[in-house]
Write a protein that holds these residues in place. Structure first.
Motif, short mmCIF file in Angstrom:
data_model
loop_
_atom_site.label_atom_id
_atom_site.label_comp_id
_atom_site.label_asym_id
_atom_site.label_seq_id
_atom_site.Cartn_x
_atom_site.Cartn_y
_atom_site.Cartn_z
N SER A 216 -20.07 9.11 -2.19
CA SER A 216 -21.48 9.42 -2.28
C SER A 216 -21.89 9.69 -3.72
CB SER A 216 -21.81 10.64 -1.42
OG SER A 216 -21.15 11.79 -1.90
N GLN A 217 -20.90 10.00 -4.57
CA GLN A 217 -21.21 10.25 -5.97
C GLN A 217 -21.07 8.99 -6.80
OE1 GLN A 217 -18.59 13.43 -7.05
NE2 GLN A 217 -19.47 14.84 -5.59
N TRP B 235 -16.75 -0.15 3.37
CA TRP B 235 -15.38 -0.56 3.66
C TRP B 235 -14.36 0.42 3.11
CZ3 TRP B 235 -11.83 -1.50 -0.14
CH2 TRP B 235 -12.29 -1.87 -1.39
N LEU B 236 -14.71 1.13 2.02
CA LEU B 236 -13.82 2.16 1.51
C LEU B 236 -13.80 3.37 2.43
CD1 LEU B 236 -14.27 2.07 -2.37
CD2 LEU B 236 -12.17 1.69 -1.09
N ASP B 237 -14.90 3.63 3.14
CA ASP B 237 -14.91 4.67 4.17
C ASP B 237 -13.94 4.30 5.29
OD1 ASP B 237 -16.76 6.16 2.81
OD2 ASP B 237 -18.47 5.59 4.06
N VAL B 238 -13.88 3.02 5.61
CA VAL B 238 -12.94 2.55 6.63
C VAL B 238 -11.50 2.78 6.17
CG1 VAL B 238 -12.11 0.55 7.93
CG2 VAL B 238 -14.57 0.83 7.52
N VAL B 239 -11.23 2.43 4.91
CA VAL B 239 -9.89 2.65 4.36
C VAL B 239 -9.56 4.14 4.41
CG1 VAL B 239 -8.39 2.39 2.35
CG2 VAL B 239 -10.11 0.64 2.85
N LEU C 217 -2.68 4.60 0.11
CA LEU C 217 -4.07 4.20 0.37
C LEU C 217 -5.04 5.18 -0.26
CD1 LEU C 217 -4.04 2.96 4.09
CD2 LEU C 217 -4.39 1.57 2.04
N PHE C 218 -4.74 6.48 -0.16
CA PHE C 218 -5.63 7.48 -0.77
C PHE C 218 -5.67 7.34 -2.28
CE2 PHE C 218 -5.40 10.10 3.18
CZ PHE C 218 -6.76 10.25 3.34
N VAL C 219 -4.54 7.11 -2.90
CA VAL C 219 -4.51 6.95 -4.34
C VAL C 219 -5.28 5.69 -4.74
CG1 VAL C 219 -3.06 6.76 -6.38
CG2 VAL C 219 -2.29 8.14 -4.45
N MET C 220 -5.15 4.64 -3.97
CA MET C 220 -5.88 3.41 -4.26
C MET C 220 -7.38 3.61 -4.11
SD MET C 220 -3.36 0.53 -2.58
CE MET C 220 -4.42 -0.85 -3.07
N ILE C 221 -7.80 4.40 -3.13
CA ILE C 221 -9.23 4.72 -2.99
C ILE C 221 -9.72 5.43 -4.24
CG2 ILE C 221 -10.92 6.07 -1.71
CD1 ILE C 221 -9.13 5.68 0.79
N THR C 222 -8.94 6.39 -4.73
CA THR C 222 -9.30 7.12 -5.94
C THR C 222 -9.48 6.16 -7.11
OG1 THR C 222 -8.05 9.05 -5.18
CG2 THR C 222 -8.61 8.96 -7.51
N GLY C 223 -8.51 5.24 -7.28
CA GLY C 223 -8.62 4.27 -8.36
C GLY C 223 -9.79 3.33 -8.19
N ALA C 224 -10.04 2.91 -6.95
CA ALA C 224 -11.15 1.99 -6.69
C ALA C 224 -12.50 2.62 -6.99
CB ALA C 224 -11.10 1.53 -5.23
N LEU C 225 -12.62 3.92 -6.73
CA LEU C 225 -13.90 4.60 -6.89
C LEU C 225 -14.12 5.19 -8.29
CD1 LEU C 225 -14.15 6.47 -3.47
CD2 LEU C 225 -15.67 4.65 -4.27
N LEU D 18 -3.92 -0.42 -9.05
CA LEU D 18 -3.95 -1.42 -7.98
C LEU D 18 -5.21 -1.29 -7.15
CD1 LEU D 18 -2.36 -3.73 -6.62
CD2 LEU D 18 -1.32 -2.02 -5.12
N GLY D 19 -5.62 -0.05 -6.85
CA GLY D 19 -6.87 0.16 -6.11
C GLY D 19 -8.07 -0.35 -6.88
N HIS D 20 -8.10 -0.04 -8.18
CA HIS D 20 -9.18 -0.54 -9.04
C HIS D 20 -9.17 -2.06 -9.10
CE1 HIS D 20 -11.48 -1.24 -12.76
NE2 HIS D 20 -10.43 -1.94 -13.17
N TYR D 21 -7.99 -2.64 -9.25
CA TYR D 21 -7.86 -4.09 -9.40
C TYR D 21 -8.28 -4.82 -8.12
CZ TYR D 21 -5.77 -8.59 -10.68
OH TYR D 21 -5.58 -9.91 -10.97
N LEU D 22 -7.79 -4.35 -6.96
CA LEU D 22 -8.08 -5.04 -5.70
C LEU D 22 -9.51 -4.83 -5.23
CD1 LEU D 22 -4.79 -4.57 -3.65
CD2 LEU D 22 -5.53 -6.53 -5.00
N ARG D 23 -10.16 -3.78 -5.73
CA ARG D 23 -11.58 -3.64 -5.39
C ARG D 23 -12.36 -4.83 -5.94
NH1 ARG D 23 -16.04 1.04 -7.18
NH2 ARG D 23 -17.83 -0.19 -6.44
#
Length: 387
Positions: free
Chosen positions: A9-10, A17-21, A69-77, A237-242
């Protein structure tokens, strides 16, 4: 897990889809901890001990992607980090720090409180099947000792708090890492991920070949690729795959076999290591190690597959967004409930293969409801209790 609190939200726009992850990651974490009584204690059903251990390994291996998965979410966001570093630290670290302290104290006081209120030792064992003799003594002195050690590490009965130390460390490092991520080319990011991929084999090298590698020795633990190792790879990896996608057909053709091979290595490796009666804690966890090639093989296609999920139902979208807000509190609370969930499953004669899933569902949704209630009652102070 990743400051499961309102990160999306920030960000600039809400990414469903990240909420789904996040939902999958959160539920699998709870499911993973529901498997603890299977992997660390057979409880009172010794006749089924081998079957229990088998299903603990089946579930435990399958659930390894939960933390990555949680770490990848952090990187993606959050990569690259925007704004002032001091503001980033204040917002991120303060949001996890106080709930971490409060719930660490509650977990460590729990054995003593059960004795104070006249409960038997079975209550402690139901919640923490791996409790040691010191914990089972249920003395106030031991509880206070554990609390005093919180600045250094988690205790025997707050094992899930290990991730909060990691999370705070990632937050401290992210603005530094972000400066490189923002300027690095796609090729440079891929080379970093390749170097990280090589480091994933180091735990196996240390156990099966030699404890030292690439300049590491008795006076130096920082081997050649040390700075490329660990959970930083999952952040990138989370940042990259986003920003890079696989087609659904490619995921099905390459991703599913990748997942299955990774799972087979994880499951059979774990069963192999735990067959030895003198298996050390490090050997016990070796094939469950999050930063290992087999777990990456499971996590990457799962992340890409969940990225394909489309949620159009507004009620489901709202529920997923609510979990984003409540998720950190769910993580803090659920550890109290997974063990009792298994006790309830056995009391109801739920078949052994379904007991872990049953416990996870019970613990997950009760925790979620409790967090919603705490947030409503405590109002603006909720951030200090449940993040």
């Amino acid at each position: 897990m990743e400051n499961i609190n309102a990160v999306s939200s920030q960000s600039r726009q809400h990414i469903v889809w990240l909420d789904v992850v996040r939902f999958v990651a959160m539920f699998t974490v709870v499911c993973c901890h529901s498997a603890d009584p299977f992997n660390y204690s057979a409880g009172n059903v010794s006749a089924d001990a081998e079957n229990i251990k088998l299903w603990g390994a089946i579930y435990g291996g399958f659930l390894r992607p939960c933390v990555p998965l949680f770490v990848m979410i952090t990187g993606a966001l959050l990569l690259p980090v925007r704004g002032e570093t001091s503001v980033f630290y204040r917002k991120r670290i303060s949001r996890v720090f106080w709930p971490f302290l409060i719930w660490s104290a509650l977990y460590n006081l729990f054995p003593y409180l059960t004795r104070l209120f006249g409960c038997g030792q079975d209550v402690v064992l139901a919640c923490f099947p791996y409790a040691n003799e010191e914990v089972m003594g249920r003395s106030l002195g031991v509880s206070l000792k554990y609390i005093s050690e919180v600045p250094l590490n988690f205790s025997a009965i707050s094992g899930h708090m290990w991730y909060i130390y990691l999370l705070i460390g990632m937050y401290l490092y992210m603005p530094i890492f972000s400066a490189w991520v923002e300027k690095a080319s796609e090729k440079a990011k891929r080379w970093f991920l390749i170097a990280w991929g090589v480091t994933l084999f180091v735990p196996y090298y240390r156990v099966f070949i030699d404890q030292y590698i690439w300049g590491a020795c008795s006076w130096n633990e920082f081997y050649m690729l040390y700075n490329f190792a660990g959970f930083n790879g999952y952040l990138l990896l989370g940042h990259y795959l986003r920003h890079h996608d696989w087609s659904l057909s490619k995921i099905l053709v390459w991703g599913i076999p990748m997942f299955l091979i990774g799972y087979a290595i994880t499951f059979f490796g774990f069963r192999y290591m735990t067959a030895f009666p003198d298996c050390t804690p490090e050997e016990y966890e070796l094939f469950w190690y999050y930063c290992s090639p087999n777990v990456v093989m499971m996590t990457m296609p799962l992340f890409l597959l969940l990225k394909k999920v489309k949620v159009t139902n507004l009620r489901i979208q709202k529920a997923l967004a609510n979990l984003t807000v409540c998720g950190f509190g769910v993580y803090m609370i659920h550890f109290f409930l997974t063990g009792p969930g298994i006790v309830l499953a056995r009391y109801l004669h739920i078949p052994i293969p379904l007991q872990i899933f049953f416990s996870a569902v019970v613990a997950f949704f009760i925790s979620w409801l409790l967090v919603i209630g705490i947030r409503k009652i405590s109002g603006k102070y909720a951030r200090y209790i449940v993040g």
